[in-house]
Design a protein around this motif. Structure first.
Motif, PDB file in Angstrom:
ATOM      1  N   TYR A 192      10.149 -11.083  -4.160  1.00 12.23           N
ATOM      2  CA  TYR A 192       9.067 -10.844  -5.113  1.00 12.23           C
ATOM      3  C   TYR A 192       9.226 -11.818  -6.278  1.00 12.23           C
ATOM      4  O   TYR A 192      10.289 -12.422  -6.452  1.00 12.23           O
ATOM      5  CB  TYR A 192       9.149  -9.407  -5.642  1.00 12.23           C
ATOM      6  N   ARG A 238       2.853  -3.047   9.581  1.00  6.28           N
ATOM      7  CA  ARG A 238       2.730  -4.193   8.670  1.00  6.28           C
ATOM      8  C   ARG A 238       3.594  -5.367   9.107  1.00  6.28           C
ATOM      9  O   ARG A 238       4.758  -5.177   9.434  1.00  6.28           O
ATOM     10  CB  ARG A 238       3.230  -3.790   7.275  1.00  6.28           C
ATOM     11  N   ASP A 251       4.781   3.219   8.592  1.00 10.42           N
ATOM     12  CA  ASP A 251       4.135   2.616   7.427  1.00 10.42           C
ATOM     13  C   ASP A 251       4.581   3.321   6.141  1.00 10.42           C
ATOM     14  O   ASP A 251       3.761   3.723   5.315  1.00 10.42           O
ATOM     15  CB  ASP A 251       2.609   2.663   7.544  1.00 10.42           C
ATOM     16  N   ILE A 305      -2.310  10.776  -4.381  1.00  9.51           N
ATOM     17  CA  ILE A 305      -1.095  11.029  -5.160  1.00  9.51           C
ATOM     18  C   ILE A 305      -1.256  10.554  -6.606  1.00  9.51           C
ATOM     19  O   ILE A 305      -0.874  11.251  -7.548  1.00  9.51           O
ATOM     20  CB  ILE A 305       0.127  10.370  -4.475  1.00  9.51           C
ATOM     21  N   LEU A 324       5.810   2.195   3.564  1.00 15.62           N
ATOM     22  CA  LEU A 324       5.872   1.301   2.412  1.00 15.62           C
ATOM     23  C   LEU A 324       4.517   0.663   2.211  1.00 15.62           C
ATOM     24  O   LEU A 324       3.755   0.489   3.153  1.00 15.62           O
ATOM     25  CB  LEU A 324       6.901   0.183   2.639  1.00 15.62           C
ATOM     26  N   MET A 325       4.204   0.386   0.964  1.00 19.82           N
ATOM     27  CA  MET A 325       3.023  -0.418   0.683  1.00 19.82           C
ATOM     28  C   MET A 325       3.493  -1.665  -0.064  1.00 19.82           C
ATOM     29  O   MET A 325       3.863  -2.636   0.562  1.00 19.82           O
ATOM     30  CB  MET A 325       1.968   0.399  -0.041  1.00 19.82           C
ATOM     31  N   CYS A 326       3.546  -1.606  -1.406  1.00 20.76           N
ATOM     32  CA  CYS A 326       4.006  -2.819  -2.082  1.00 20.76           C
ATOM     33  C   CYS A 326       5.461  -3.110  -1.739  1.00 20.76           C
ATOM     34  O   CYS A 326       5.894  -4.243  -1.743  1.00 20.76           O
ATOM     35  CB  CYS A 326       3.784  -2.755  -3.584  1.00 20.76           C
ATOM     36  N   GLY A 327       6.219  -2.058  -1.444  1.00 24.60           N
ATOM     37  CA  GLY A 327       7.580  -2.261  -0.956  1.00 24.60           C
ATOM     38  C   GLY A 327       8.645  -2.373  -2.028  1.00 24.60           C
ATOM     39  O   GLY A 327       9.811  -2.585  -1.714  1.00 24.60           O
ATOM     40  N   PHE A 328       8.275  -2.231  -3.283  1.00 21.49           N
ATOM     41  CA  PHE A 328       9.254  -2.424  -4.354  1.00 21.49           C
ATOM     42  C   PHE A 328      10.245  -1.262  -4.430  1.00 21.49           C
ATOM     43  O   PHE A 328      11.374  -1.427  -4.846  1.00 21.49           O
ATOM     44  CB  PHE A 328       8.535  -2.617  -5.694  1.00 21.49           C
ATOM     45  N   ARG A 345       5.118   4.358  -6.541  1.00 22.70           N
ATOM     46  CA  ARG A 345       3.850   4.449  -7.251  1.00 22.70           C
ATOM     47  C   ARG A 345       2.651   4.240  -6.324  1.00 22.70           C
ATOM     48  O   ARG A 345       1.568   4.720  -6.605  1.00 22.70           O
ATOM     49  CB  ARG A 345       3.813   3.433  -8.399  1.00 22.70           C
ATOM     50  N   CYS A 346       2.855   3.518  -5.227  1.00 17.20           N
ATOM     51  CA  CYS A 346       1.726   3.315  -4.308  1.00 17.20           C
ATOM     52  C   CYS A 346       1.357   4.620  -3.609  1.00 17.20           C
ATOM     53  O   CYS A 346       0.232   4.779  -3.147  1.00 17.20           O
ATOM     54  CB  CYS A 346       2.069   2.271  -3.253  1.00 17.20           C
ATOM     55  N   GLY A 347       2.308   5.529  -3.511  1.00 21.74           N
ATOM     56  CA  GLY A 347       2.024   6.806  -2.860  1.00 21.74           C
ATOM     57  C   GLY A 347       2.405   6.831  -1.395  1.00 21.74           C
ATOM     58  O   GLY A 347       1.649   7.299  -0.550  1.00 21.74           O
ATOM     59  N   THR A 348       3.599   6.335  -1.075  1.00 26.58           N
ATOM     60  CA  THR A 348       4.028   6.307   0.323  1.00 26.58           C
ATOM     61  C   THR A 348       4.779   7.561   0.728  1.00 26.58           C
ATOM     62  O   THR A 348       5.171   7.686   1.889  1.00 26.58           O
ATOM     63  CB  THR A 348       4.963   5.108   0.579  1.00 26.58           C
ATOM     64  N   THR A 366      11.031   0.454  -1.721  1.00 31.95           N
ATOM     65  CA  THR A 366      11.525   0.646  -0.362  1.00 31.95           C
ATOM     66  C   THR A 366      13.041   0.465  -0.204  1.00 31.95           C
ATOM     67  O   THR A 366      13.687   1.303   0.433  1.00 31.95           O
ATOM     68  CB  THR A 366      10.755  -0.294   0.594  1.00 31.95           C
ATOM     69  N   LEU A 377      -1.150  -6.960  -2.223  1.00 34.16           N
ATOM     70  CA  LEU A 377      -0.607  -6.092  -3.265  1.00 34.16           C
ATOM     71  C   LEU A 377       0.193  -4.939  -2.683  1.00 34.16           C
ATOM     72  O   LEU A 377       0.689  -4.091  -3.412  1.00 34.16           O
ATOM     73  CB  LEU A 377      -1.752  -5.482  -4.100  1.00 34.16           C
ATOM     74  N   GLY A 378       0.266  -4.895  -1.372  1.00 33.29           N
ATOM     75  CA  GLY A 378       0.834  -3.737  -0.710  1.00 33.29           C
ATOM     76  C   GLY A 378      -0.258  -3.001   0.045  1.00 33.29           C
ATOM     77  O   GLY A 378      -0.058  -1.937   0.614  1.00 33.29           O
ATOM     78  N   GLY A 399      -2.085   7.317  -1.093  1.00 32.27           N
ATOM     79  CA  GLY A 399      -1.728   6.804  -2.414  1.00 32.27           C
ATOM     80  C   GLY A 399      -2.768   7.160  -3.462  1.00 32.27           C
ATOM     81  O   GLY A 399      -2.436   7.493  -4.598  1.00 32.27           O
TER      82      GLY A 399
END
Lengths: 771, 232
Positions: free
Chosen positions: A65, A52, B158, A670, B160-164, B198-201, B166, A504-505, A667
């Motif tokens: 954010y 990313r 990878d 999960i 992380l997704m939204c990264g909050f 919550r994103c499931g990383t 992280t 959004l991620g 995700g």
């Protein structure tokens, strides 16, 4: 010169409204030849693992954010919620709150701002029972909220110098309520004498389809019949970044809204309306956002209140919801209650299904995919209705309505297979006409080791029993014409791609760069992306897995146009025609000559070149499948379920970034696992309140619950087109896990989440039946 | 894109409110609390007076705190009830906003920081209790130009997704790998059971932690578990 008339063509595109996806026919300009992606295995950057581009910012804490935005003179907002499920406000006095030093403004929630569907009832009550509002706080509209209709309904809001002082102010607002009868449980709300949640009644008339008598007759002739009820609770998005925004308005002619949103362009209009500005005066900024999953569209009541407070104070206001706010009024996945009766023949033919489906969306309509979902029995009947309760309205959540429907039908399918003693995947293949499911089922079965599974549910020895389950899903995942992408190549070789879309991620930033870099023969780091700003080119909101199929085609079109524009200027230097210029390895070459990218760009005009791209229908596709397998271990002495392994096989056409797709599929599994085993809103029917509105009490899947997860991209999908994968990756796992539990211990739990008590209860019942 | 960070170097204004004291006259219980808070605000509007180095001086419910964040002594005047998390995010200039406010009750781990190298939930620590301690946030573990091994592994895997979540995961795992440089998968799961995503990383987070452990071992074959990782 006269413009030739635009040639138009008709295409079908998905539209998701309130979680319901429908296809609509629209007219788009027929621009003739569309660029092509080319074969899926022939890309240099796409369909590979790309790290990313925003990851370094996110791992160092440098990503800002909306929740992190801090502006000079900024105030902190807080919302006062109703503690009652249904009550009339008889007194509301903000005087004491206003006196607290550091409190800058107090506002009362306008009645129409809160709940869809409740406006009429509230307005009528307003007319009948005018109340006096103490203090100087004035509501934003003439109507003051007099009736609250769920626990957590916003009543008032404050802005203060610190969040701590804002908390004090909320506590100092005096509200007197006259409690009214409520109904928070669907089964109670459906009773004829139940308190009226909606003036027009608590059940919204059913939509019906099929001939019920024919279905009944067909079921009567079946070898195996299953009749059962399935229920799923309200579950929560639980985005780690709560809803909210920072409104930067200081009384001038313009404003900026930093919003945690899935739709950059869903923000400026409503913000401007609240501030009394023209829409063009408001800029929405969504640099990074901490999760949405369907709950974050528009400015919401919190955004409206932030605007009001900002308008009153002429200062920026940060209004981010607390975690409790988030649970109580920021949306959820609607619960479901389904009564199914299905029949099959001994040869494995699914003959008929009778389905009564209730959507439990609180004050909203909720959502539920229609039964028999992906199956096509010869005869089927369904009726779908909504039951209203005194809970906040549900919102769209990742594949709205689908996991509920998939869970119920997949449990029924599994039970029928067990009854006629046929392998559940053989049964599925026999009844799923679409052969793409067949190859995905075979692939998943190989990966999980399906041959190891119990042939008889509960058949393995010992108190720790293992089992496997399977389920399937479907989604549209196509896009529409909404995105406008601009690419600028500067004379110094800098490439910037700009579009207002949001990440959004899901990896929007990364593929935005990658598509441009691929086309221009550059590396990812040679391109800069600008996204998340409403002053950039238009983009759709991210919902229903529509972002990639809407945005990526426009990116590709812009990239091609940029390439052609650069080639037009550089070709003379190479002594060849523009279409002969080859863009590769950071060079432009042809005619035996080669120029490094920067060298070549020196031939561009002073202002560089600009190219624009629009959606091209053939670059995206529609319709995905998705199969999930799960293996679990059930301790029959405690009822505890341990997930062992999950496998999801997903078709996706051209995967733009395999790494991000794998993450997104993980995700989905999960979140679905959470719905199957852990999550659910717990309501107190007497008090009308939610008992677990916190991360301590609402169980999210954590690291200790993690099974081995295998996400498989179905590369046999050869479509040279892009699709979204957010929704489909979530749908089937919930049914797969439920079926794995059944296969492990022989206990069928039809009420989610599958907690230990339900398994033990099931075993007790079984024992009793035996003796 | 580090240069795109919001410039928050301006001091927050405490808007003048001359009428407030008069307004407070004759107010009962609320008034008493108000007077204290008012005192605090008066101080806040003065030029920031640096407190005695390394300590907190308490005055009428407000405290001048000196926080040693990522090797820098940072001062702020906060109410004594202010958490370390809120002090860093809302009061330090410029802000330290890597640690996130998510659950505000010590459940989710998004606000994890190291207090004297030990991971803590900064939403459960008062700022006044964090003085005289070494505070390391995710910003102090590595920078954009020089990521630490865990941060590098998060990017590569990878994780992380939204990264909050992280910053919390990176901080927890960075600290854990010092304690246990060669963890098993189960030990990694156990070590970050107090962090939610919550994103499931999770699967990629585990991969990243194990991969970072290998990198650290390769880079420092003789010096496992040294201070090299935390640049503070």
């Amino acid at each position: 010169m006269q413009q030739p008339a635009k040639k138009m063509k008709k295409v079908m595109v998905p539209r998701v409204v309130d979680g319901k996806e429908t296809m609509v026919e629209i007219e788009v300009e027929d621009t003739g030849d569309s660029p092509k992606w080319g074969p899926n295995n022939a890309h240099r950057l796409l369909n590979k693992n790309i790290t990313r581009v925003d990851a370094p910012l996110k791992v160092t804490g440098a990503a800002i954010y909306s929740y992190d935005v801090r502006l000079p003179g900024m105030l902190y907002g807080r919302i006062l919620r109703s503690p009652h499920a249904h009550a009339r406000i008889t007194k509301l006095d903000t005087t004491a709150a206003e006196r607290i030093p550091g409190v800058r403004a107090v506002t009362v929630v306008p009645s129409a701002a809160v709940v869809e569907g409740s406006q009429k009832a509230t307005e009528e009550a307003d007319k009948k029972n005018p109340i006096k509002v103490g203090g100087t706080a004035q509501p934003a509209s003439n109507a003051v909220l007099k009736i609250v209709r769920f626990e957590g309904e916003p009543v008032a809001a404050v802005a203060a110098l610190t969040p701590e002082i804002a908390d004090d102010a909320i506590r100092a607002i005096v509200v007197e309520y006259q409690a009214l009868p409520h109904a928070v449980e669907a089964r109670l709300a459906m009773k004829p004498d139940a308190p009226k949640v909606m003036p027009e009644g608590n059940i919204k008339a059913a939509s019906k389809s099929g001939d019920r008598e024919k279905v009944a007759a067909a079921i009567a002739g079946c070898d195996a019949i299953i009749e059962a009820e399935y229920s799923t609770p309200t579950v929560h998005h639980a985005c780690l970044e709560t809803h909210g925004m920072v409104v930067d308005y200081r009384g001038g002619n313009t404003a900026t809204a930093y919003a945690s949103t899935q739709g950059t362009f869903t923000i400026p209009g409503d913000t401007a309306k609240e501030l009394g500005l023209p829409e063009s005066a408001v800029t929405a900024v969504v640099e990074h956002m901490g999760g949405g999953f369907g709950a974050k569209f528009g400015i919401g009541v919190e955004g409206k209140l932030a605007c009001q407070l900002s308008k009153q104070t002429k200062a920026p206001v940060k209004m981010m919801l607390t975690r409790t706010d988030e649970f109580l009024f920021a949306g959820n996945r609607s619960g479901s209650w389904q009564k199914l009766k299905g029949g099959a023949m001994a040869d494995g033919t699914l003959v008929a299904l009778d389905a009564t489906q209730y959507r439990l969306g609180g004050l909203g309509d909720g959502s539920q995919a229609n039964q028999p979902y992906v199956y096509r029995p010869t005869q089927s009947y369904r009726e779908v209705s909504s039951v209203y309760t005194n809970q906040d309205s549900s919102r769209a959540m990742r594949a709205p309505g689908h996991p509920q429907a998939s869970f119920a039908i997949e449990c029924l399918i599994d039970d029928l297979a067990a009854k006629i003693n046929i392998d559940p995947i053989v049964f599925r293949k026999k009844n799923l006409p679409d052969t793409i499911y067949h190859r995905q089922i075979d692939r998943g079965a190989r990966e999980i080791g399906w041959e190891r599974r119990n042939k008889t549910p509960g058949g393995s020895a010992g108190p720790l029993k293992r089992g496997m389950g399977c389920a399937v899903g479907t989604w549209g995942a196509g896009g529409g014409p909404s995105c406008v992408v601009d690419v600028n190549v500067a004379r110094d070789g800098a490439v910037v791609v700009a579009v207002g879309s949001q990440d959004l991620g899901t990896g929007t930033r990364t593929y935005t760069r990658a598509i441009i870099a691929e086309e221009l023969g550059l590396s990812i780091s040679d391109v800069l992306e600008k996204i998340g700003n409403s002053k950039l080119g238009n983009a759709n909101a991210s919902g229903g897995s529509t972002t990639v199929p809407s945005l990526a085609p426009a990116l590709k079109d812009a990239a091609v146009n940029a390439r052609l524009a650069v080639a037009g200027k550089v070709a003379p230097l190479l002594g060849i025609k523009p279409e002969e210029v080859i863009f590769a390895d950071g060079k432009l070459s042809g005619g035996g000559k080669s120029l490094a990218w920067k060298q070549a760009c020196a031939a561009l005009p002073a202002s560089g070149i600009s190219a624009r791209g629009a959606w091209k229908e053939p670059l995206q596709a529609r319709g995905v499948h998705g199969v999930c397998f799960a293996e679990v271990e059930v301790d029959i002495e405690t009822g505890f379920v341990r997930p062992i392994k999950m496998v999801h096989v997903q078709d996706i056409g051209l995967p733009l970034n395999r790494l991000a797709v794998a993450s997104q599929i993980n995700g989905g599994m999960i979140q679905s696992l959470g719905m199957a085993l852990y999550e659910g809103r717990v309501m107190d029917a007497q008090l009308g309140i939610m008992l677990n509105p916190s991360f301590n009490d609402y169980k999210l899947p954590g690291t200790l619950e993690m099974p081995q997860l295998v996400s498989i991209i179905d590369d046999e999908d050869l479509r040279e087109a892009v699709l979204g994968v957010g929704e489909p990756s979530l749908i089937p796992a919930v049914g797969a896990v439920a079926n794995a539990v059944f296969n492990a211990c022989g206990i069928r739990v039809r009420e989610l989440p599958i907690t230990p008590d339900k398994i033990l209860m099931g075993m007790m019942k079984e024992e009793r039946q035996k003796s | 894109m580090a240069d795109e960070r919001d410039d928050n170097s301006n001091k927050p204004e405490a808007p003048p409110d001359p009428g407030r004291r008069k307004f407070l006259k004759g107010v009962g219980v609320v008034g008493a609390g108000a007077a204290i808070a008012d005192q605090l605000l008066l101080h806040a509007s003065e030029q920031a007076k640096p407190a005695a180095a390394g300590g907190a001086s308490v005055e009428q419910g407000a405290a001048d705190v000196v926080l040693n964040v990522n090797g820098q002594k940072r001062t702020a005047r906060v109410e004594t009830r202010t958490t370390l998390l809120n002090a860093m995010r809302n009061h330090l200039e410029p802000q330290v906003s890597g640690p996130k406010l998510v659950c505000d009750q010590g459940t989710c781990g998004a606000c994890t920081v190291l207090l004297d190298d030990k991971p803590v939930y900064s939403c459960l620590v008062l700022a006044v209790d964090a003085t005289n301690k070494k505070i390391t946030t995710v910003e102090g573990l590595g920078t954009l130009g020089k990521l630490n091994e865990v941060q590098t592994a998060f990017v590569e895997k990878d994780a992380l997704m939204c990264g909050f979540c992280t910053p919390g995961f990176v901080t927890t795992i960075s600290a854990y790998l010092k304690k246990n440089p060669n963890p098993s998968l189960d030990q990694v799961k156990e070590a970050c059971k107090g962090n939610f995503c919550r994103c499931g990383t999770y699967p990629h987070v585990f991969e990243a932690a194990l991969s970072a452990a290998k990198t650290i071992a390769m880079n420092n074959p003789l010096a496992l578990g040294t201070e090299s990782e935390v640049r503070s």
